[in-house]
Design an enzyme around this catalytic site. Structure first.
Site, PDB file in Angstrom:
ATOM      1  N   PHE A  61      37.544 -29.192  28.331  1.00  0.00           N
ATOM      2  CA  PHE A  61      36.512 -29.609  27.383  1.00  0.00           C
ATOM      3  C   PHE A  61      36.973 -30.804  26.548  1.00  0.00           C
ATOM      4  O   PHE A  61      36.199 -31.684  26.201  1.00  0.00           O
ATOM      5  CB  PHE A  61      36.149 -28.436  26.469  1.00  0.00           C
ATOM      6  N   PHE A  62      38.276 -30.852  26.218  1.00  0.00           N
ATOM      7  CA  PHE A  62      38.793 -31.916  25.361  1.00  0.00           C
ATOM      8  C   PHE A  62      39.461 -33.043  26.152  1.00  0.00           C
ATOM      9  O   PHE A  62      39.705 -34.105  25.598  1.00  0.00           O
ATOM     10  CB  PHE A  62      39.805 -31.346  24.359  1.00  0.00           C
ATOM     11  N   LYS A  94      47.914 -30.050  28.803  1.00  0.00           N
ATOM     12  CA  LYS A  94      46.550 -30.296  28.349  1.00  0.00           C
ATOM     13  C   LYS A  94      46.556 -31.527  27.449  1.00  0.00           C
ATOM     14  O   LYS A  94      47.351 -31.610  26.513  1.00  0.00           O
ATOM     15  CB  LYS A  94      46.005 -29.095  27.581  1.00  0.00           C
ATOM     16  N   GLU A 143      53.457 -23.272  30.473  1.00  0.00           N
ATOM     17  CA  GLU A 143      53.994 -22.910  31.786  1.00  0.00           C
ATOM     18  C   GLU A 143      52.955 -23.168  32.869  1.00  0.00           C
ATOM     19  O   GLU A 143      51.756 -22.990  32.653  1.00  0.00           O
ATOM     20  CB  GLU A 143      54.403 -21.434  31.807  1.00  0.00           C
ATOM     21  N   LEU A 144      53.425 -23.583  34.039  1.00  0.00           N
ATOM     22  CA  LEU A 144      52.543 -23.803  35.181  1.00  0.00           C
ATOM     23  C   LEU A 144      52.673 -22.633  36.145  1.00  0.00           C
ATOM     24  O   LEU A 144      53.780 -22.216  36.484  1.00  0.00           O
ATOM     25  CB  LEU A 144      52.901 -25.111  35.898  1.00  0.00           C
ATOM     26  N   PRO A 192      51.700 -21.479  39.892  1.00  0.00           N
ATOM     27  CA  PRO A 192      51.301 -22.192  41.121  1.00  0.00           C
ATOM     28  C   PRO A 192      50.068 -21.630  41.802  1.00  0.00           C
ATOM     29  O   PRO A 192      49.414 -22.341  42.563  1.00  0.00           O
ATOM     30  CB  PRO A 192      52.538 -22.056  42.017  1.00  0.00           C
ATOM     31  N   GLY A 204      47.263 -20.731  40.438  1.00  0.00           N
ATOM     32  CA  GLY A 204      46.022 -21.199  39.826  1.00  0.00           C
ATOM     33  C   GLY A 204      45.214 -20.103  39.162  1.00  0.00           C
ATOM     34  O   GLY A 204      45.723 -19.034  38.802  1.00  0.00           O
ATOM     35  N   GLU A 205      43.915 -20.395  38.994  1.00  0.00           N
ATOM     36  CA  GLU A 205      43.012 -19.466  38.325  1.00  0.00           C
ATOM     37  C   GLU A 205      42.790 -18.218  39.177  1.00  0.00           C
ATOM     38  O   GLU A 205      42.740 -18.287  40.407  1.00  0.00           O
ATOM     39  CB  GLU A 205      41.666 -20.127  38.037  1.00  0.00           C
ATOM     40  N   ASP A 245      36.674 -14.904  24.990  1.00  0.00           N
ATOM     41  CA  ASP A 245      36.349 -15.602  26.243  1.00  0.00           C
ATOM     42  C   ASP A 245      37.161 -15.016  27.393  1.00  0.00           C
ATOM     43  O   ASP A 245      37.852 -15.734  28.110  1.00  0.00           O
ATOM     44  CB  ASP A 245      36.623 -17.097  26.095  1.00  0.00           C
TER      45      ASP A 245
END
EC number: 2.7.10.2
Length: 1009
Positions: free
Chosen positions: A435-436, A457, A503-504, A506, A508-509, A549
């Site tokens: 969003f940002f 981000k 942190e990443l 791998p 994903g969502e 959320d």
């Protein structure tokens, strides 16, 4: 919805402790300005937010800063709304809180002049700065429609004035209309019939408060029920109005009682002699009103005014002189005070700037002999967009001014430091767009030299300072969180451009991961994901943090066995209404609870609702909830009682848990700490089931070729069902668990026939432990004998055949015993049935019954509540026995009629059960004094249990009525039948306890021959 009630004061730099985040220094402060000349003004404005910290802004300035710059900084910050076109309508008011003394500050005044002229008159903390709309266009109703932010702000201002000045004076009918209009506007997503629900109205009264909408005097004069009915009826009239329509209707209604577009001053016109009049100043010009019955007479239009001058007189009075084009002399107005004359001068000057061709000030200083104030530095004439760009560049150049007021929440002594150097972070590919701003994949090198894969981000360069604060709010929350299933914050780069480093993960969502791997993911893994997120939410619950959320799009997959909750941008700092306005893709309506949609109330209970929707997403492999509905239709479906359907692979016990989380009443939903225990049990059960299924699939007995003479398989033995766990479980009271076939007794090694109790002695069998149910006598590979030849295989088959015949003979013998026991029970419970039975089973037929002619009759389930035979006593004049039989008949009537009755008639059959139970307990109470004291405790305990059973039956009836038109209807009816059956069994137990006590007291007699 209302302004801040506390005084807004000017404070020095070193003493400020902001309640929420750092101030937003929109006004440029030169570097060479001395520290003593820097000021921070706390300016109040109107807002929909209930949070007082959202209703003011801290503005850093100097003594040379003009009032117009302060007003512009607030408008550019976006705090009151976006895209303001009518900036010249706003003014700044200085109000003394104790005396209601008011000074309207001219845009060209400086902060130092305000301090020297006004603030020195009273204590500094008693003054408050208010941002107000003071100057209106000629046709303001139409003009404000083009500037929605100004329209809503003017509405909030009028609402505040109405509640403080007029609410106690208007009629009840008008107060009711204006209050319901604000209800409709404020709760714009609430359906038209929402207030008809008692729970919704109680939530409005307790959580929001009717004082925000209706005057207290009106609430005190009317009875509560009458007042509620009036609100419901009036609200229905405005249920179809949109927000702008409610605002316009409010303007038109209030305009019939008060002048909303003009100010009136009591003064004297000096025309040779003094005439006392009411001077009316508004968009139509300057007019005089000599009496209330006459129409105002126009004295001058703003386009005709050429100069404005204030002159003090003796005894605190003053004269306001207006130079009018074409008039031989100026218009002189005598006021009661110099402050009143200055307020009138500011109002007239503002309208001249708004409507006239001359954009400068027309006010002439008395001390400068005709020198006009427009000879001073002109007010910047740049439009808002140019001004926004100029201020953004200036603020970025002088970014060191942020250090003067540290944010205590970002720097806690002794805590971990989250500041990282930009050169330690290397950005790679773009993962997506938030969003940002964009989200990048990167590599971070820590102080030990270790390289860590991170997600970064970023915040857009053209983002306003207010949005940057919202962007940073996620980091402010995340830095205090420490949980294995919550995304970990690595660091923050506060300098432009602002970065948040995390942190990443791998994989994903979670939503995308579920879609990609839906063919390989098993139910235990899905339940594990839900359990891990539930643990994270329980942690947030313990620190009083509301997420708001919870969805699979905000959950990241760290490994195939671990997920983590993220995206805390909405957890606390973003206002509720802003989240609705963000964008269509970010609207969480389909995840929200009814009270969040209707009243914008976000609590831990609303998080529980959203978590259950998230579980539904997980078990549906990432499907969007209510994907077949539009956002505006969701609340209507929820109000009717409909809920999301059970996903195909969802265990019934887990879906029942979801429905508990979707209870309409927030107080009836379980807490996250309870949900963790329940999900742990479900996960353990699903994992054990999966292990058993995998073991059965891996180890199968060898196939033995049987001779052709023995091709017909033996009859399938009966299968005792899984015993229910104790009813103290949270998952669902009296829930009938559906156990997969792999855990039933169809496998010969699960429960051997010798271990299976007959119905007669099953009453004395100790209850099965919950976890022991799954301890099966699994057959290992070495348990099977591999035949070495065909002859040996034939011998093995003959031995297996003999063993199977023995098992069948034993089961058939038990069935005969069961049949005899059942007939004895029927004879005791209802003698008429036995007397009318014309074909009793003869001994010869019983002997012939051993020949297998059909499928065997199933013995009672292990988990069923077996009923012992009633004592063989004389029942003449036995009221307790008679009332128990009547109660059982009432329960049978309920069972037979339930599927045929409409929901509104459920209460009739339940009431019949309740009346018969009352008679039963009354007859026991009459008999109780004659029974031994040692037996009374058991009898009284059983009576209390019966009352509890009736209460449970009533609750299940109400649940069935509420869900009569939903997919849960049949399940609710089954729960209702289960509750009635439990009541009947406990009534039988009460009869047995009374019979036993009568035997001890020698009050029982055998039946007559």
């Amino acid at each position: 919805m209302s302004g801040v009630s506390e005084p807004l004061s000017r404070v020095k730099v070193g003493t400020l402790r902001p309640p929420e985040g750092p101030p937003e220094p929109m006004v440029v402060v030169p570097v060479d300005v001395e520290k003593e000349d820097v000021r921070i003004l706390k300016v109040c404005f109107y807002s929909n937010s209930f949070n007082p910290g959202k209703n003011f802004k801290l503005v850093k300035c100097t003594v040379q800063t003009e009032i117009q710059e302060i007003i512009t900084s607030i408008l550019l910050s976006g705090r009151i709304g976006p895209n303001i076109q009518l900036a010249e309508c706003y003014g700044l008011r200085l109000k003394h809180m104790k005396s209601d003394e008011i000074h309207w500050l001219h845009p060209q005044m400086t902060v130092g002049e305000v301090q020297d002229k006004y603030e020195c008159l009273h204590v500094e903390a008693e003054w408050r700065y208010d941002l107000q709309i003071r100057y209106l266009p000629e046709d303001f109703m139409e003009s404000l429609k083009e500037d929605r932010t100004t329209l809503l702000y003017f509405y909030q201002q009028l609402r505040n004035d109405y509640m403080q000045r007029y609410a106690s004076k208007v009629s009840e009918g008008m107060a009711l209309q204006l209050g319901c209009l604000e209800l409709r506007r404020f709760f714009k997503d609430m359906p038209h019939n929402a207030l008809d629900k008692k729970s919704n109205f109680e939530l409005l009264e307790k959580e929001v408060g009717l004082d925000l909408f209706f005057p207290k005097q009106m609430q005190e004069n009317l009875k509560p029920k009458q007042f509620r009915k009036m609100i419901q009826q009036t609200f229905q009239q405005y249920a179809s109005l949109r927000e702008e329509e409610c605002v316009m209707k409010f303007f038109n209604t209030l305009a019939g009682f008060a002048n909303i577009d003009q100010e009136t001053y009591r003064c004297e016109l000096i025309q040779g002699w003094n005439i006392t009049v009411d001077l009316v100043i508004g968009p139509k010009g300057i007019r005089q009103l000599t009496s209330q019955d006459t129409k105002p007479t126009c004295l001058a239009e703003f386009k005709q005014i050429r100069s404005i001058r204030c002159l003090p007189l003796e005894e605190t009075q003053a004269v306001l002189q207006l130079g009018i084009e074409g008039a031989p002399q100026s218009l002189s107005i005598k006021t009661s005070s110099l402050a009143e004359a200055e307020n009138m001068a500011d109002l007239i000057d503002g309208y001249c700037r708004l409507q006239g061709e001359h954009k400068g000030s027309l006010i002439i200083h008395a001390k400068k002999d005709g020198e006009k104030r427009n000879s001073l530095p002109q007010i910047p004439t740049l439009n808002l967009e140019s001004r926004r760009s100029h201020l953004s560049e200036s603020c970025s150049i002088e970014s060191d001014i942020y250090a003067e007021i540290p944010d205590e929440t970002l720097r806690r002594p002794g805590g971990p430091q989250y500041g990282v150097a930009r050169e330690d972070v290397v950005l790679n590919r773009i993962l997506g767009e938030g969003f940002f701003g964009e989200v990048y994949e990167g590599v971070y090198t820590n102080h030990k030299g270790e390289k860590i894969n991170v997600a970064v981000k970023t915040c857009k360069k053209d983002c306003t300072l207010d949005n940057k604060e919202k962007f940073m709010s996620e980091a402010v929350i995340m830095k205090n969180l420490d949980h294995p299933h919550i995304v970990k914050l690595i660091g923050i780069i506060e300098e432009e451009p602002t970065w948040i480093v995390m942190e990443l993960y791998p994989y994903g969502e979670l939503g995308h991961y579920l879609e990609r791997n839906k063919n390989s993911l098993k139910v235990p893994t899905l339940v594990l994901y839900a359990l891990q997120i539930c643990k994270a939410m329980a942690y947030l619950e313990s620190i009083n943090c509301v997420h708001r959320d919870i969805a699979v799009r905000n959950i990241l997959v760290a490994s195939p066995e671990c997920v983590k909750l993220g995206d805390f941008g909405l957890s606390r700092y973003i206002e509720d209404e802003d989240y609705y306005k963000a964008s269509v893709t970010r609207l969480p309506i389909k995840w929200m609870s009814p009270e969040s949609i209707n009243f914008r109330r976000f609590t831990t209970a609303s998080d529980v609702w959203m978590f259950a929707v998230c579980m539904w997403e997980i078990l549906s492999f990432g499907k969007q909830p209510f994907f077949w509905l539009e956002n505006k239709d969701v609340i209507g479906v929820l109000e009717k009682g409909d809920r999301l359907p059970k996903p195909e692979l969802c265990p019934p016990v887990l879906y029942t848990l979801m429905t508990r989380c979707w209870d309409y009443d927030p107080s009836d939903r379980p807490r996250f700490t309870e949900l963790v225990c329940s999900l742990s049990d479900i996960y353990q059960m699903e994992r054990d089931i999966a292990i058993e299924q995998e073991r059965n699939a891996r180890y199968r007995p060898p196939k033995i070729l049987e001779p052709t003479a023995f091709q017909e398989p033996p009859p399938k033995p009966s299968r005792p069902k899984y015993k229910h766990p104790p009813q103290t479980n949270l998952l669902a009271p009296k829930l009938q668990f559906q156990v997969p076939e792999g855990l039933c007794a169809s496998s010969p090694t699960l429960t051997s026939p010798m271990e299976y109790p007959s119905p007669v002695n099953s009453l004395h069998t100790p209850p099965l432990h919950r976890h022991n149910v799954f301890k099966r006598h699994s057959m290992r590979e070495e348990d099977f004998i591999r035949p070495s030849s065909r002859e040996e295989a034939q011998q093995l088959w003959e031995a297996e055949k003999i063993k199977m015949r023995q098992v069948l003979d034993r089961q058939q013998k038990q069935m005969v015993e069961d049949s005899q026991w059942l007939r004895r029970e029927e004879r005791c419970l209802d003698p008429m049935v036995y007397m009318n039975d014309k074909s009793p089973l003869t001994p010869e037929k019983e002997a012939g019954y051993t020949e297998f002619t059909g499928p065997p009759q199933k013995p009672p389930r292990l988990g069923a509540q077996s009923i012992q035979p009633t004592a063989n006593l004389d029942r003449t004049d036995d009221l307790v026995y008679h009332n128990v039989m009547t109660l059982v008949e009432a329960v049978l009537e309920l069972k037979n009629k339930l599927s045929q009755l409409p929901p509104e008639e459920y209460v009739v059959v339940v009431k019949n059960v309740g009346l018969n139970l009352r008679k039963l307990i009354g007859s026991v109470d009459d008999l109780l004094p004659s029974l031994p004291a040692s037996s009374r405790t058991e009898i009284e305990g059983t009576q209390k249990l019966l009352n509890k059973d009736l209460a449970e039956l009533i609750n299940k009836m109400r649940l069935a009525q509420q869900n009569a038109v939903t997919s849960l209807s049949e399940d609710c009816k089954r729960q209702m039948l289960t509750a009635s059956h439990t009541l009947a069994v406990d009534a039988k137990n009460l009869l047995d306890a009374v019979d036993q006590a009568k035997v001890v007291a020698n009050l029982a007699h055998p039946p007559a021959e």
